[in-house]
Design a protein around this motif. Structure first.
Motif, mmCIF file in Angstrom:
data_model
loop_
_atom_site.group_PDB
_atom_site.id
_atom_site.type_symbol
_atom_site.label_atom_id
_atom_site.label_comp_id
_atom_site.label_asym_id
_atom_site.label_seq_id
_atom_site.Cartn_x
_atom_site.Cartn_y
_atom_site.Cartn_z
ATOM 1 N N LYS A 275 0.844 -1.208 0.000
ATOM 2 C CA LYS A 275 0.000 0.000 0.000
ATOM 3 C C LYS A 275 0.877 1.256 0.000
ATOM 4 C CE LYS A 275 -3.381 2.455 2.772
ATOM 5 N NZ LYS A 275 -3.988 2.562 4.088
ATOM 6 N N LEU A 276 1.916 1.241 0.829
ATOM 7 C CA LEU A 276 2.847 2.371 0.875
ATOM 8 C C LEU A 276 3.526 2.569 -0.479
ATOM 9 C CD1 LEU A 276 4.342 4.585 2.439
ATOM 10 C CD2 LEU A 276 5.966 2.826 3.197
ATOM 11 N N ALA A 277 3.964 1.477 -1.092
ATOM 12 C CA ALA A 277 4.609 1.562 -2.415
ATOM 13 C C ALA A 277 3.641 2.128 -3.452
ATOM 14 C CB ALA A 277 5.110 0.186 -2.850
ATOM 15 N N GLU A 278 2.389 1.718 -3.403
ATOM 16 C CA GLU A 278 1.389 2.238 -4.342
ATOM 17 C C GLU A 278 1.179 3.732 -4.153
ATOM 18 O OE1 GLU A 278 -2.106 -0.161 -3.711
ATOM 19 O OE2 GLU A 278 -1.307 -1.817 -4.895
ATOM 20 N N ILE A 279 1.081 4.151 -2.905
ATOM 21 C CA ILE A 279 0.853 5.575 -2.610
ATOM 22 C C ILE A 279 2.052 6.417 -3.059
ATOM 23 C CG2 ILE A 279 0.558 7.254 -0.745
ATOM 24 C CD1 ILE A 279 -1.023 5.017 0.752
ATOM 25 N N ILE A 280 3.258 5.942 -2.752
ATOM 26 C CA ILE A 280 4.463 6.697 -3.122
ATOM 27 C C ILE A 280 4.610 6.777 -4.638
ATOM 28 C CG2 ILE A 280 6.994 6.665 -3.094
ATOM 29 C CD1 ILE A 280 6.797 5.489 -0.274
ATOM 30 N N THR A 281 4.406 5.658 -5.329
ATOM 31 C CA THR A 281 4.563 5.688 -6.788
ATOM 32 C C THR A 281 3.481 6.548 -7.433
ATOM 33 O OG1 THR A 281 3.377 3.573 -7.023
ATOM 34 C CG2 THR A 281 5.798 3.496 -6.948
ATOM 35 N N LYS A 282 2.274 6.559 -6.865
ATOM 36 C CA LYS A 282 1.207 7.416 -7.401
ATOM 37 C C LYS A 282 1.576 8.889 -7.206
ATOM 38 C CE LYS A 282 -3.760 8.390 -7.273
ATOM 39 N NZ LYS A 282 -3.530 9.663 -7.889
ATOM 40 N N TYR A 283 2.046 9.240 -6.015
ATOM 41 C CA TYR A 283 2.457 10.613 -5.736
ATOM 42 C C TYR A 283 3.572 11.043 -6.696
ATOM 43 C CZ TYR A 283 4.332 14.669 -3.272
ATOM 44 O OH TYR A 283 4.785 15.932 -2.954
ATOM 45 N N THR A 284 4.523 10.152 -6.901
ATOM 46 C CA THR A 284 5.631 10.450 -7.810
ATOM 47 C C THR A 284 5.128 10.637 -9.237
ATOM 48 O OG1 THR A 284 7.118 9.174 -6.402
ATOM 49 C CG2 THR A 284 7.884 9.666 -8.625
ATOM 50 N N ASP B 146 2.075 11.414 -10.188
ATOM 51 C CA ASP B 146 1.231 12.617 -10.250
ATOM 52 C C ASP B 146 2.057 13.893 -10.313
ATOM 53 O OD1 ASP B 146 -1.012 10.990 -10.136
ATOM 54 O OD2 ASP B 146 -1.486 11.462 -8.037
ATOM 55 N N ASN B 147 3.247 13.844 -9.751
ATOM 56 C CA ASN B 147 4.144 15.010 -9.730
ATOM 57 C C ASN B 147 5.380 14.773 -10.584
ATOM 58 O OD1 ASN B 147 2.920 16.882 -7.554
ATOM 59 N ND2 ASN B 147 2.845 14.839 -6.648
ATOM 60 N N LYS B 148 5.218 13.939 -11.595
ATOM 61 C CA LYS B 148 6.323 13.492 -12.442
ATOM 62 C C LYS B 148 7.153 14.661 -12.976
ATOM 63 C CE LYS B 148 7.188 11.122 -16.815
ATOM 64 N NZ LYS B 148 6.617 10.331 -17.898
ATOM 65 N N GLU B 149 6.492 15.627 -13.559
ATOM 66 C CA GLU B 149 7.218 16.734 -14.188
ATOM 67 C C GLU B 149 8.111 17.451 -13.182
ATOM 68 O OE1 GLU B 149 6.258 21.017 -16.253
ATOM 69 O OE2 GLU B 149 4.800 19.412 -16.508
ATOM 70 N N VAL B 150 7.566 17.754 -12.018
ATOM 71 C CA VAL B 150 8.341 18.475 -11.012
ATOM 72 C C VAL B 150 9.474 17.597 -10.486
ATOM 73 C CG1 VAL B 150 8.238 19.699 -8.804
ATOM 74 C CG2 VAL B 150 6.322 19.854 -10.395
ATOM 75 N N PHE B 151 9.182 16.321 -10.204
ATOM 76 C CA PHE B 151 10.230 15.407 -9.742
ATOM 77 C C PHE B 151 11.362 15.325 -10.755
ATOM 78 C CE2 PHE B 151 7.495 13.381 -6.487
ATOM 79 C CZ PHE B 151 8.432 13.221 -5.480
ATOM 80 N N LEU B 152 11.019 15.168 -12.020
ATOM 81 C CA LEU B 152 12.050 15.032 -13.049
ATOM 82 C C LEU B 152 12.893 16.292 -13.168
ATOM 83 C CD1 LEU B 152 10.140 13.017 -15.783
ATOM 84 C CD2 LEU B 152 11.918 12.190 -14.238
ATOM 85 N N LEU B 153 12.262 17.446 -13.051
ATOM 86 C CA LEU B 153 13.025 18.690 -13.122
ATOM 87 C C LEU B 153 13.931 18.856 -11.905
ATOM 88 C CD1 LEU B 153 10.316 21.083 -14.583
ATOM 89 C CD2 LEU B 153 12.386 20.277 -15.713
ATOM 90 N N VAL B 154 13.400 18.515 -10.736
ATOM 91 C CA VAL B 154 14.199 18.639 -9.517
ATOM 92 C C VAL B 154 15.342 17.629 -9.533
ATOM 93 C CG1 VAL B 154 14.161 18.310 -7.011
ATOM 94 C CG2 VAL B 154 12.375 19.653 -8.118
ATOM 95 N N THR B 155 15.047 16.393 -9.911
ATOM 96 C CA THR B 155 16.111 15.389 -9.938
ATOM 97 C C THR B 155 17.106 15.681 -11.050
ATOM 98 O OG1 THR B 155 14.803 13.874 -11.299
ATOM 99 C CG2 THR B 155 14.693 13.579 -8.919
ATOM 100 N N GLY B 156 16.647 16.258 -12.129
ATOM 101 C CA GLY B 156 17.531 16.607 -13.236
ATOM 102 C C GLY B 156 18.480 17.726 -12.881
ATOM 103 N N SER B 157 18.127 18.503 -11.865
ATOM 104 C CA SER B 157 19.001 19.611 -11.468
ATOM 105 C C SER B 157 20.094 19.143 -10.514
ATOM 106 C CB SER B 157 18.175 20.713 -10.818
ATOM 107 O OG SER B 157 17.700 20.273 -9.568
ATOM 108 N N GLY B 158 20.089 17.859 -10.205
ATOM 109 C CA GLY B 158 21.178 17.309 -9.406
ATOM 110 C C GLY B 158 20.965 17.307 -7.910
ATOM 111 N N SER B 159 19.788 17.675 -7.422
ATOM 112 C CA SER B 159 19.604 17.723 -5.973
ATOM 113 C C SER B 159 18.846 16.524 -5.433
ATOM 114 C CB SER B 159 18.880 19.003 -5.573
ATOM 115 O OG SER B 159 17.513 18.886 -5.836
ATOM 116 N N TYR B 160 18.617 15.519 -6.267
ATOM 117 C CA TYR B 160 17.838 14.380 -5.796
ATOM 118 C C TYR B 160 18.514 13.691 -4.622
ATOM 119 C CZ TYR B 160 14.846 10.348 -5.717
ATOM 120 O OH TYR B 160 13.979 9.387 -5.309
ATOM 121 N N GLY B 161 19.826 13.652 -4.608
ATOM 122 C CA GLY B 161 20.538 13.031 -3.494
ATOM 123 C C GLY B 161 20.173 13.668 -2.170
#
Length: 181
Positions: A86-95, A97-112
């Motif tokens: 259930k936790l994995a489903e919720i986290i992957t859905k949130y990710t 749903d916010n794909k564009e923002v996550f990809l931009l943030v992770t692409g800027s090198g701050s994902y770590g």
């Protein structure tokens, strides 16, 4: 409570900022350019943010806050595979749903930085709620292994641009998690 005009201005700033971040690195985006593209005065930008990096930090904090809320709503320690799935489903859905923002943030090198914060919060949450002394050291380590593993898989999923369909990812995670129970 933020008034509607302020919320609308912040939304316009965020939208234009994300569009600019698709085209150029963070350090090449200026307040003047962002304000012009958002059809707002620079003063309006400065009412809400100190500079471009402050805006970036705000957006990153929104993502982080959403993930923390998800973890806060989950029972701890997780004692069965169904709760983990259930936790994995919720986290992957949130990710997703916010794909564009996550990809931009992770692409800027701050994902770590985001991953380190999440791991720290998971560990603190476990100790804060007093579970550390109530469960065996083995169970504590197993739980951390599973949670850090989920975060690692999420990181890889983001690094591949969420190429694998979410439902397929959750199905695989379910199969993996069932091995622990």
């Amino acid at each position: 409570m933020e008034d509607r005009r302020a919320a609308k201005s912040k939304m316009a700033i965020k939208k234009v900022f994300l569009e600019l971040l698709k085209k150029k690195p963070l350090n090449k985006i200026t307040v003047a350019e962002l304000s012009r593209e958002a059809d707002l005065g620079r003063g309006t930008f400065y009412l809400h943010y100190n500079d471009i990096y402050d805006l970036y930090d705000y957006i990153e904090s929104e993502l982080y806050g959403g993930l923390i809320e998800i973890f806060e709503e989950q029972p701890y320690p997780v004692t069965n595979a169904d709760d983990l799935v259930k936790l994995a489903e919720i986290i992957t859905k949130y990710t997703a749903d916010n794909k564009e923002v996550f990809l931009l943030v992770t692409g800027s090198g701050s994902y770590g930085k985001l991953v380190r914060k999440l791991k720290k919060v998971l560990r603190e949450k476990m100790f804060q709620k007093g579970y550390a002394g109530k469960i065996s050291k083995y169970d504590e380590m197993e739980y951390l292994f599973i949670m850090y593993g989920l975060i690692g898989i999420l990181e890889d999923w983001l690094n591949t641009g969420l190429a694998m369909p979410r439902k397929e990812l959750v199905k695989i995670l379910h199969k993996i998690l069932m091995m622990f129970y």
